[in-house]
Design a protein around this motif. Structure first.
Motif, short mmCIF file in Angstrom:
data_model
loop_
_atom_site.label_atom_id
_atom_site.label_comp_id
_atom_site.label_asym_id
_atom_site.label_seq_id
_atom_site.Cartn_x
_atom_site.Cartn_y
_atom_site.Cartn_z
N LEU A 1 -7.84 -1.79 -5.28
CA LEU A 1 -8.01 -3.21 -4.96
C LEU A 1 -6.78 -3.75 -4.26
O LEU A 1 -6.87 -4.53 -3.30
N LEU A 2 -5.61 -3.35 -4.73
CA LEU A 2 -4.37 -3.79 -4.11
C LEU A 2 -4.30 -3.31 -2.67
O LEU A 2 -3.94 -4.06 -1.76
N ALA A 3 -4.65 -2.02 -2.49
CA ALA A 3 -4.61 -1.45 -1.14
C ALA A 3 -5.62 -2.16 -0.24
O ALA A 3 -5.32 -2.48 0.92
N ALA A 4 -6.80 -2.43 -0.76
CA ALA A 4 -7.83 -3.09 0.05
C ALA A 4 -7.40 -4.50 0.43
O ALA A 4 -7.60 -4.94 1.55
N GLU B 1 -0.59 4.92 1.49
CA GLU B 1 0.39 5.88 0.96
C GLU B 1 1.58 5.14 0.35
O GLU B 1 2.08 5.52 -0.71
N ASN B 2 2.04 4.09 0.99
CA ASN B 2 3.14 3.29 0.47
C ASN B 2 2.76 2.63 -0.85
O ASN B 2 3.56 2.53 -1.79
N ILE B 3 1.53 2.18 -0.94
CA ILE B 3 1.05 1.54 -2.18
C ILE B 3 1.03 2.55 -3.31
O ILE B 3 1.45 2.25 -4.42
N PHE B 4 0.54 3.75 -2.98
CA PHE B 4 0.52 4.80 -4.02
C PHE B 4 1.95 5.16 -4.45
O PHE B 4 2.21 5.38 -5.63
N ASP B 5 2.86 5.18 -3.50
CA ASP B 5 4.27 5.49 -3.84
C ASP B 5 4.84 4.40 -4.73
O ASP B 5 5.56 4.68 -5.69
N GLU B 6 4.52 3.15 -4.45
CA GLU B 6 5.00 2.04 -5.26
C GLU B 6 4.43 2.10 -6.67
O GLU B 6 5.09 1.76 -7.64
N ALA B 7 3.17 2.55 -6.78
CA ALA B 7 2.50 2.62 -8.08
C ALA B 7 2.97 3.83 -8.87
O ALA B 7 2.68 3.94 -10.05
#
Length: 163
Positions: free
Chosen positions: A133-136, A154-160
């Motif tokens: 949801l955050l990525a979307a 990918e950046n969002i996943f890295d942050e998470a």
């Protein structure tokens, strides 16, 4: 050389001395020596008789001891056999109880594992949903091209913290 007359006289007196001493010893000592020897013989015979009786008694006592010992061995073997059977019975019972307890513990652990696994799966699902949801929402905000969308996810996943 030597004169025979001197030796004949000495020989004669030696024989006379011997006979006199023999008679004196016979009169005074032979009877006592004979009595002493008879007493000694009787004492030795008594000791031999006593030794024979003692030996017979020892043999009899040894036979009694061997009989008692054989009975004791038989009794000990019987007790040992009973104890062995009882120990085997108890060991079997303990093993069966341990198996039942082990199975119960394994079942409890498997149930607990399933509960924890389901919790973890639900938690991971919630995290992935939140990340998605955050990525979307960020993709929609920026409305960028596909390559930029990929880098942003990918950046969002890295942050998470998801690798």
């Amino acid at each position: 050389m030597f004169e025979l007359k001197i030796f004949e006289n000495i020989f004669f007196w030696a024989v006379i001395n011997f006979l006199i001493l023999y008679l004196i010893y016979r009169k005074f000592f032979f009877q006592k020596v004979t009595q002493f020897m008879e007493k000694r013989s009787q004492m030795i015979q008594d000791q031999l008789d006593f030794a024979a009786k003692s030996k017979e008694e020892a043999i009899r006592l040894k036979e009694e001891y061997e009989n008692i010992l054989a009975q004791a061995h038989a009794k000990a073997n019987e007790i040992l056999e009973k104890a062995t059977l009882e120990a085997q019975r108890q060991a079997t019972e303990i093993i069966e109880n341990a198996k039942l307890e082990a199975n119960r513990i394994i079942e409890d652990a498997l149930r607990q594992f399933e509960i924890e696994k389901n919790k973890q799966i639900n938690e991971l699902k919630n995290q992935f949903v939140s990340i998605a949801l955050l990525a979307a929402s960020r993709v929609i905000e920026k409305n960028l091209n596909t390559e930029e969308n990929r880098k942003m996810v990918e950046n969002i996943f890295d942050e998470a913290g998801v690798a």
